[in-house]
Design a protein around this motif. Structure first.
Motif, PDB file in Angstrom:
ATOM      1  N   ASP A  93       0.826  -1.204   0.000  1.00  0.00           N
ATOM      2  CA  ASP A  93       0.000   0.000   0.000  1.00  0.00           C
ATOM      3  C   ASP A  93       0.861   1.256   0.000  1.00  0.00           C
ATOM      4  N   SER A 112       2.979   2.907  -4.077  1.00  0.00           N
ATOM      5  CA  SER A 112       2.191   3.888  -4.840  1.00  0.00           C
ATOM      6  C   SER A 112       0.827   3.264  -5.032  1.00  0.00           C
ATOM      7  N   SER A 113      -0.182   4.077  -5.355  1.00  0.00           N
ATOM      8  CA  SER A 113      -1.518   3.495  -5.452  1.00  0.00           C
ATOM      9  C   SER A 113      -1.683   2.701  -6.736  1.00  0.00           C
ATOM     10  N   ASP A 114      -0.799   2.887  -7.723  1.00  0.00           N
ATOM     11  CA  ASP A 114      -0.915   2.070  -8.932  1.00  0.00           C
ATOM     12  C   ASP A 114       0.024   0.848  -8.894  1.00  0.00           C
TER      13      ASP A 114
END
Lengths: 406, 376
Positions: free
Chosen positions: B87, B90-92
């Motif tokens: 998590d 990075s969010s991608d």
């Protein structure tokens, strides 16, 4: 596009309080690969020296909201060589960039990077920084022809560059007159290319307002598609710099785009926009990114290498819509990457910084339209200087010219 | 962890592997067909690529292989943030994590291994990782799978004495890992390592030792990058024989992994020998030497031969074709030419490595997908 022109310039808003304007600058395609590009000004153009913008894919540059960038003729002509760029089908195709491109004449790098051997009316002779034994002569015709080969939408005349801090006034007079003569030679060479590429002349004149005004008027009389303001950002004091920008724009026609070379700091961008400049370029946002520095707020620089960011789980700038911030790349993670000398840190900060410049220019455009530019100028200055007593002289000079009360 | 495998007509293992996840994210892929190729990373990223660019690589969101040495310095930060590593990056990022200790592409200094700890090199120098330290790291990073500490620092020249030591150290490290008070390796899934270099006898001892522990899978360790990349016929045949031998002594119902830079031909051999899990470090290795991978007879992955193009070579200066005609990778599909890549390498521009790695990863994963398609 109108008729056989390669550039269309339409002012869409004028600041009621300053000389600033915002416009739609439309550039024709220079090759089957390029497309017609609508550039909204005032515009900041990032610099992709070697036919690539520091680790960003063309689509990532577009995602930053950027559709106009600069590349350096001198570098491209050295490596890979203009013949290879031609054989590739032009720079747009070579680097896979269909939007706007601007190349400089190579004159500036010639002075800064090469060993200048000789300069006379014909042109300049210099030696390559890669091979001392090779002497190259660059003439106005040659500089134009190389830029025809590279194929950018906007190309620059070869000018007689001297440092603005040079002490010999006669040399400035000579350089100014020679720059005008060289523009005429470039223009002759440019014959037949007018419908594709735009040749911009350069206003010189050192730090002498009369000489600058003379040069600006001479050049404007030759009806160029746009005009660059040159001979500045070369170490002169900032007060002289801002006075010369003001003097240049004052003497240039309203209906042509004005391009100030080598300017990219937020305070400079907003004050020069207020003085009526439409286009800027600078290596600053991508160069500073390589040192770990990110731009936030109204142009404040933070160095993500600093230990204070080690446990900082916020993004570079909360609310920013760049790739790095939207996808929650944390300051602490970038700090970690910087410590590891991992180039991903540079990719992330470069995308943020290019996007930052675009957002900042958007704020300027909005403020021009709404008449709030003086307010935005003061807000920007507030972020950069603790109190109004801390404003440097050159900022006060600019405010005085713009009749903005600090 | 779920693992299912069977042999097909070609006598090749196929099936699927599913790493459990405690916080199912939307769109998170957790089930993978065999053979699985993990995404090799450094500092939490595939070299040169931000995670959004992996959309151009057909890796089906394969879990990332994350070496502890590249993330160790982040532990205090992660602890204070309370987030797990997947998590945090990075969010991608949006994939699972397989944690190992060493970076398979980094050549390490020898002579620091012991039966109590393994050495890793971080920004702040050498750190000795004890089994309890690894468990702490696992508790902080919360990977979806990890491997136990092992001493696999052996190459082809290692003496019998060194191999003996490596098997002994690994046995001790495994034992200590399973005897940590109150924890006893309950965090799953966990992979154990088979060491013993190129010596079949030592390998057998290592396997026998590991069989008494409840591991979820096996990693064939003790082979360094330099040996995996060695092109001599002799090494190739020995490697194949070694892997076949090891696999024939491993239980059929657990996955076997072999990490490190392997060219497609070696991958095909290793799949035939019974290996289920690999990683993409070969692509990064090639990219680091400005080399693009081209595969011939792709439709028949077991007969495929790879060709390498060193794009730094002057012969590409005027070559305005793409790396490989008809290749569907981002770099070739968008029309970036060999001449442009050659130029980017010459002027040391970072975009060169980005574009070459995107191509290499595309070809490598496409190859894995072909194998998986053929064996199912």
């Amino acid at each position: 596009m109108e008729g056989d022109k390669a550039l269309n310039f339409r002012i869409i808003a004028k600041c009621p309080k300053t000389r600033a304007r915002s416009s739609h600058l439309t550039l024709a395609a220079t090759s089957p690969y390029g497309t017609q590009t609508l550039v909204k000004t005032p515009v900041f153009m990032p610099v992709g020296t070697n036919g690539t913008l520091k680790g960003l894919l063309p689509e990532q540059i577009e995602t930053c909201g950027c559709n106009m960038m600069l590349s350096n003729t001198y570098h491209l002509a050295s490596r890979p060589g203009s013949k290879i760029v031609v054989a590739a089908g032009g720079l747009h195709k070579f680097m896979n960039w269909k939007n706007g491109l601007l190349t400089d004449s190579g004159g500036f790098q010639m002075v800064s990077l090469s060993k200048l051997m000789k300069l006379d009316e014909n042109g300049v002779i210099f030696t390559s920084p890669y091979d001392d034994s090779v002497e190259t002569t660059l003439t106005p015709e040659g500089a134009t022809a190389i830029q025809h080969e590279i194929g950018a939408n906007i190309i620059m005349q070869l000018d007689d560059v001297i440092s603005s801090t040079h002490s010999d006034h006669d040399r400035f007079v000579e350089a100014t007159h020679r720059t005008i003569r060289w523009y005429d030679r470039c223009k002759t060479q440019h014959n037949g290319y007018e419908a594709k590429q735009n040749l911009f002349p350069i206003v010189q004149g050192g730090l002498d307002p009369e000489l600058r005004a003379f040069c600006a008027q001479e050049i404007a009389a030759r009806d160029p598609p746009g005009i660059a303001i040159g001979g500045l950002s070369g170490g002169e004091c900032k007060s002289d710099f801002i006075k010369m920008v003001a003097c240049s724009t004052e003497n240039l026609p309203e209906n042509k785009p004005r391009y100030l070379m080598g300017v990219g700091f937020a305070v400079d961008l907003i004050l020069c926009s207020a003085l009526g400049v439409d286009m800027f370029d600078c290596v600053y946002p991508t160069r500073t990114a390589r040192f770990g520095c990110a731009l936030v707020g109204l142009g404040i620089k933070i160095n993500l290498k600093w230990a204070v960011f080690q446990n900082d789980t916020s993004v570079i700038e909360p609310g920013c819509d760049c790739y790095a911030c939207v996808n929650n790349h944390k300051r602490s993670m970038i700090n970690h990457l910087l410590k590891k000398r991992n180039t991903i840190a540079c990719h992330l900060i470069s995308q943020h910084n290019v996007r930052f410049q675009m957002r900042f220019m958007n704020k300027i455009k909005d403020a021009i339209a709404s008449g709030d530019l003086p307010k935005l100028i003061l807000q920007t200055l507030d972020q950069h200087y603790k109190t109004r007593e801390d404003y440097p002289d050159w900022v006060l000079t600019a405010l005085e010219i713009l009749k903005i009360e600090a | 962890m779920q693992f299912s495998q069977m042999k097909n007509g070609r006598n090749v293992r196929h099936g699927f592997i599913k790493f459990p996840t405690d916080s199912p994210r939307e769109n998170l892929t957790t089930c993978f067909s065999l053979p699985l190729c993990l995404q090799y990373t450094k500092d939490g990223f595939v070299p040169h690529l931000t995670w959004d660019l992996l959309k151009h690589v057909p890796d089906n969101s394969a879990p990332a292989l994350i070496p502890l040495c590249s993330m160790y310095d982040l532990i205090p930060t992660l602890q204070s943030s309370g987030q797990k590593l997947s998590d945090f990056i990075s969010s991608d990022f949006n994939r699972q994590i397989f944690l190992t200790d060493q970076d398979v592409l980094v050549k390490r200094r020898q002579g620091f291994n012991s039966s109590d700890f393994i050495p890793i090199w971080t920004e702040s120098g050498r750190k000795n990782i004890y089994p309890t330290d690894l468990l702490n790291c696992v508790n902080v990073f919360k990977p979806d799978a990890y491997r136990l500490l092992a001493d696999g620092e052996t190459n082809k020249e290692s003496s019998n004495k060194r191999l003996d030591k490596s098997v002994h150290n690994t046995a001790q490290l495994t034992k200590k890992s399973f005897n940590i008070e109150g924890q006893s390796c309950k965090i799953k899934p966990v992979f154990g390592s088979i060491v013993g270099g190129w010596n079949l006898k030592q390998r057998l001892i290592s396997i026998e030792h590991l069989k008494s522990y409840d591991v979820d899978g096996y990693i064939i360790d003790g082979l360094l990058a330099e040996d995996l990349l060695n092109e001599s016929t002799d090494t190739k045949e020995n490697l194949n024989a070694l892997i076949t031998y090891i696999c024939s002594h491993l239980p059929l119902n657990k996955p076997r992994a072999l990490f490190g830079p392997l060219k497609p031909e070696r991958v095909a051999d290793a799949v035939s020998a019974g290996i289920d899990i690999f990683d993409s470090s070969y692509c990064s290795y090639l990219t680091s030497i400005h080399t693009a991978l081209v595969l011939q007879s792709k439709a028949f992955p077991f007969e495929a031969t790879s060709k390498l193009l060193n794009l730094a070579d002057d012969s590409f200066k005027h070559d305005f074709t793409v790396i490989e005609k008809d290749c569907c990778c981002y770099t070739c599909f968008k029309g970036f030419t060999r001449a442009y890549l050659n130029h980017l390498i010459n002027v040391k521009e970072m975009l060169g490595s980005i574009l070459i790695n995107l191509h290499n990863l595309y070809v490598y994963y496409d190859f894995f997908n072909q194998i998986s398609y053929l064996t199912h």
